[in-house]
Design a protein around this motif. Sequence first.
Motif, PDB file in Angstrom:
ATOM      1  N   SER A  76     -10.214-116.145 -59.168  1.00  0.00           N
ATOM      2  CA  SER A  76      -8.970-116.825 -59.404  1.00  0.00           C
ATOM      3  C   SER A  76      -7.855-116.300 -59.876  1.00  0.00           C
ATOM      4  N   SER A  77      -8.047-115.082 -60.069  1.00  0.00           N
ATOM      5  CA  SER A  77      -6.790-114.214 -60.590  1.00  0.00           C
ATOM      6  C   SER A  77      -5.586-114.062 -59.626  1.00  0.00           C
ATOM      7  N   LYS A  78      -4.558-114.267 -60.120  1.00  0.00           N
ATOM      8  CA  LYS A  78      -3.155-113.827 -59.637  1.00  0.00           C
ATOM      9  C   LYS A  78      -2.820-112.560 -59.776  1.00  0.00           C
ATOM     10  N   ASP A  79      -3.270-111.758 -60.685  1.00  0.00           N
ATOM     11  CA  ASP A  79      -2.971-110.602 -61.303  1.00  0.00           C
ATOM     12  C   ASP A  79      -3.165-109.308 -60.421  1.00  0.00           C
ATOM     13  N   LYS A  80      -2.090-108.844 -59.735  1.00  0.00           N
ATOM     14  CA  LYS A  80      -2.389-107.834 -58.812  1.00  0.00           C
ATOM     15  C   LYS A  80      -3.043-106.584 -59.032  1.00  0.00           C
ATOM     16  N   GLU A  81      -2.619-106.170 -60.403  1.00  0.00           N
ATOM     17  CA  GLU A  81      -3.101-104.924 -60.849  1.00  0.00           C
ATOM     18  C   GLU A  81      -4.754-105.002 -61.162  1.00  0.00           C
ATOM     19  N   LEU A  82      -5.026-106.109 -61.649  1.00  0.00           N
ATOM     20  CA  LEU A  82      -6.499-106.427 -61.807  1.00  0.00           C
ATOM     21  C   LEU A  82      -7.497-106.389 -60.289  1.00  0.00           C
ATOM     22  N   TRP A  83      -6.747-107.110 -59.482  1.00  0.00           N
ATOM     23  CA  TRP A  83      -7.310-107.055 -58.012  1.00  0.00           C
ATOM     24  C   TRP A  83      -7.171-105.525 -57.659  1.00  0.00           C
ATOM     25  N   ILE A  84      -6.100-104.753 -57.671  1.00  0.00           N
ATOM     26  CA  ILE A  84      -6.062-103.476 -57.230  1.00  0.00           C
ATOM     27  C   ILE A  84      -7.241-102.616 -58.014  1.00  0.00           C
ATOM     28  N   THR A  86     -10.017-103.439 -59.299  1.00  0.00           N
ATOM     29  CA  THR A  86     -11.278-103.928 -58.879  1.00  0.00           C
ATOM     30  C   THR A  86     -11.807-103.379 -57.469  1.00  0.00           C
ATOM     31  N   LEU A  87     -10.507-103.585 -56.496  1.00  0.00           N
ATOM     32  CA  LEU A  87     -10.714-103.108 -55.243  1.00  0.00           C
ATOM     33  C   LEU A  87     -10.559-101.581 -54.928  1.00  0.00           C
ATOM     34  N   VAL A  88     -10.153-100.653 -55.895  1.00  0.00           N
ATOM     35  CA  VAL A  88     -10.115 -99.503 -55.866  1.00  0.00           C
ATOM     36  C   VAL A  88     -11.468 -99.109 -56.133  1.00  0.00           C
ATOM     37  N   ASP A  89     -12.349 -99.421 -57.147  1.00  0.00           N
ATOM     38  CA  ASP A  89     -13.559 -99.312 -57.361  1.00  0.00           C
ATOM     39  C   ASP A  89     -14.592 -99.712 -56.428  1.00  0.00           C
ATOM     40  N   PHE A  90     -14.102-100.709 -55.623  1.00  0.00           N
ATOM     41  CA  PHE A  90     -15.196-101.203 -54.379  1.00  0.00           C
ATOM     42  C   PHE A  90     -14.860 -99.953 -53.312  1.00  0.00           C
ATOM     43  N   PHE A  91     -13.667 -99.805 -53.205  1.00  0.00           N
ATOM     44  CA  PHE A  91     -13.233 -98.873 -51.931  1.00  0.00           C
ATOM     45  C   PHE A  91     -13.700 -97.371 -52.028  1.00  0.00           C
ATOM     46  N   GLU A  92     -13.712 -97.220 -53.361  1.00  0.00           N
ATOM     47  CA  GLU A  92     -14.228 -95.759 -53.727  1.00  0.00           C
ATOM     48  C   GLU A  92     -15.970 -95.770 -53.478  1.00  0.00           C
ATOM     49  N   THR A 162      -8.227 -95.139 -50.857  1.00  0.00           N
ATOM     50  CA  THR A 162      -8.764 -96.249 -51.584  1.00  0.00           C
ATOM     51  C   THR A 162      -7.758 -96.937 -52.494  1.00  0.00           C
ATOM     52  N   ARG A 163      -6.815 -96.299 -52.543  1.00  0.00           N
ATOM     53  CA  ARG A 163      -5.678 -96.885 -53.534  1.00  0.00           C
ATOM     54  C   ARG A 163      -4.710 -97.901 -52.449  1.00  0.00           C
ATOM     55  N   GLU A 164      -4.396 -97.142 -51.153  1.00  0.00           N
ATOM     56  CA  GLU A 164      -3.654 -98.007 -50.129  1.00  0.00           C
ATOM     57  C   GLU A 164      -4.509 -99.001 -49.721  1.00  0.00           C
ATOM     58  N   MET A 165      -5.740 -99.170 -49.652  1.00  0.00           N
ATOM     59  CA  MET A 165      -6.448-100.411 -49.291  1.00  0.00           C
ATOM     60  C   MET A 165      -6.387-101.503 -50.331  1.00  0.00           C
ATOM     61  N   ALA A 166      -6.774-100.839 -51.492  1.00  0.00           N
ATOM     62  CA  ALA A 166      -6.638-101.973 -52.624  1.00  0.00           C
ATOM     63  C   ALA A 166      -5.195-102.615 -52.723  1.00  0.00           C
TER      64      ALA A 166
END
Length: 176
Positions: A76-84, A86-92, A162-166
Amino acid sequence: MNTKEDRTVAKGIRTALLELLAEKPYVDITVTDIVNRAGVARISYYRHFSSVNDVVDSIVDELASRFIRNVLTIISSKDKELWIETLVDFFEFAGEKGNKYFKRISQSNMSVIFIRVTERLKNLNSEMQFSTLEEKYNLPGKLGLIESVARHWITTGMTESTREMAEYISEILILF
């Protein structure tokens, strides 16, 4: 056999299946193919898995469990940096597996894996209790977007970082 040996055998079996998926259609892969490639006895195989499908499920569980656990904490977060983050970890993680195995696997064999991922996500959503419309549809919507984009990224050669994707996906996710 101890737990460390069990994990090593199971990992070897999963690796063998991924290697075989790069060589032949999923439907043509047998337990014999896997045990020969993994260099394990058939009895060891059956201590861990009952079928080739079980090995695929194990691979999917490995890929999905860490990701889902992380996303559930910030869904439910709207925190872009938190999403980035988490997603960098996933894409890595996905990129590591992708570079090692998925780039070589045919589209039809990749579909087997991604169909199972989608099934896992649907099962997760059906097991949860929701009190609002947003809660009910936020999780499958966000997970579906991430899964779909990750699939496309992997099957098109992972040319973006991975950063671009996140960053790309996080822009969309914070709008939900």
